[in-house]
Write a protein that holds these residues in place. Structure first.
Motif, short mmCIF file in Angstrom:
data_model
loop_
_atom_site.label_atom_id
_atom_site.label_comp_id
_atom_site.label_asym_id
_atom_site.label_seq_id
_atom_site.Cartn_x
_atom_site.Cartn_y
_atom_site.Cartn_z
N ASP A 131 0.85 -1.19 0.00
CA ASP A 131 0.00 0.00 0.00
C ASP A 131 0.89 1.24 0.00
N VAL A 132 1.44 1.54 -1.18
CA VAL A 132 2.33 2.69 -1.32
C VAL A 132 1.87 3.53 -2.52
N ALA A 133 2.23 4.80 -2.49
CA ALA A 133 1.79 5.72 -3.54
C ALA A 133 2.71 5.64 -4.76
N VAL A 134 2.58 4.56 -5.51
CA VAL A 134 3.33 4.39 -6.75
C VAL A 134 2.33 4.13 -7.87
N GLU A 135 2.31 5.00 -8.86
CA GLU A 135 1.36 4.87 -9.96
C GLU A 135 1.96 4.05 -11.10
N PRO A 136 1.18 3.12 -11.67
CA PRO A 136 1.69 2.33 -12.80
C PRO A 136 1.78 3.16 -14.07
N ASN A 137 2.77 2.90 -14.88
CA ASN A 137 2.93 3.60 -16.16
C ASN A 137 2.30 2.84 -17.32
N PHE A 138 1.78 1.64 -17.05
CA PHE A 138 1.17 0.84 -18.11
C PHE A 138 -0.19 0.33 -17.66
N SER A 139 -1.04 0.02 -18.65
CA SER A 139 -2.38 -0.50 -18.39
C SER A 139 -2.61 -1.73 -19.27
N PRO A 140 -3.55 -2.61 -18.89
CA PRO A 140 -3.87 -3.76 -19.74
C PRO A 140 -4.16 -3.33 -21.17
N GLY A 141 -3.56 -4.03 -22.12
CA GLY A 141 -3.71 -3.71 -23.53
C GLY A 141 -2.55 -2.94 -24.11
N ASP A 142 -1.70 -2.36 -23.27
CA ASP A 142 -0.55 -1.60 -23.76
C ASP A 142 0.49 -2.53 -24.38
#
Length: 227
Positions: A131-142
């Motif tokens: 539970d940390v504030a790290v945003e993903p740079n990719f999403s399903p389908g990329d």
């Protein structure tokens, strides 16, 4: 590291034997090695990622010929000696004693606190998601491409997929980075994905167009691929 343990896609090792009704442990000593690994981990002496590093550092000819738990035992010994927890001569002296007197009485006393920790570790599920504030740079389908890197330490990135193109299939959340933990460099949590590859991308045109392979990958393993 690029070692004998990374055997994906290699030929010449024969058929993988499938044992009918295979037991959890073939010999009692295998169960003790399993318990020892948990005890070492729960006391903070050697984490699972660190143990993998010592597994991957085993001498190649030994690695190929050893059984699963023989490798575990050798890695535990190497790791504990490296960390200075046990001296190498302690192993040698005890081994010589057992060889000279196979019926010698061994101290099998249990330490209650450690035993309870092992039991708790086996029977308690702990979510690996951080539970940390790290945003993903990719999403399903990329569309992504695996970086062609050759880390000197432990890595979960197999050689046969480096430089290959795939598609983000699933996002798991943020997880501790095993490559970093294995070297004692901290948890370094980062996004973890499931990446899907076509069989032809990995193995060439002489494959079924219906076959795909899914591999879990941390974000630092991949980069964006232009469609």
């Amino acid at each position: 590291m690029n070692g004998i343990h990374d055997m994906g896609g290699m030929h010449g090792f024969g058929v993988v034997p499938i044992e009918d009704k295979e037991p959890v442990f073939h010999e009692p000593w295998e169960g003790r090695v399993f318990g020892l690994a948990f005890a070492v981990n729960r006391q903070g002496l050697l984490n699972p990622e660190g143990m993998r590093l010592f597994l991957e550092s085993l001498e190649p000819s030994f690695y190929i010929g050893a059984t699963y738990y023989e490798k575990w035992l050798a890695a535990l010994q190497a790791g504990l000696v490296f960390k200075g927890i046990i001296a190498k001569n302690e192993f040698v002296n005890r081994l010589e004693s057992v060889i000279s007197d196979p019926d010698m009485s061994l101290d099998r006393s249990e330490v209650g606190e450690i035993t309870q920790k092992i039991s708790d570790a086996i029977n308690t599920h702990i979510s690996p998601v951080r539970d940390v504030a790290v945003e993903p740079n990719f999403s399903p389908g990329d569309m992504v491409k695996v970086k062609n890197i050759n880390p000197r330490g432990h890595t979960r990135l197999p050689r046969y997929v480096r430089g290959k193109k795939g598609v983000i299939y699933r996002y798991y959340g943020v997880h501790d980075f095993d490559d970093s933990r294995s070297q004692g460099l901290g948890d370094c949590p980062q996004p973890l994905y499931n990446v899907m590859f076509s069989a032809s991308e990995l193995w060439g045109s002489n494959t079924s167009t219906r076959d795909t392979l899914h591999i879990d990958m941390w974000e630092s393993y991949i980069e964006r691929e232009q469609e």
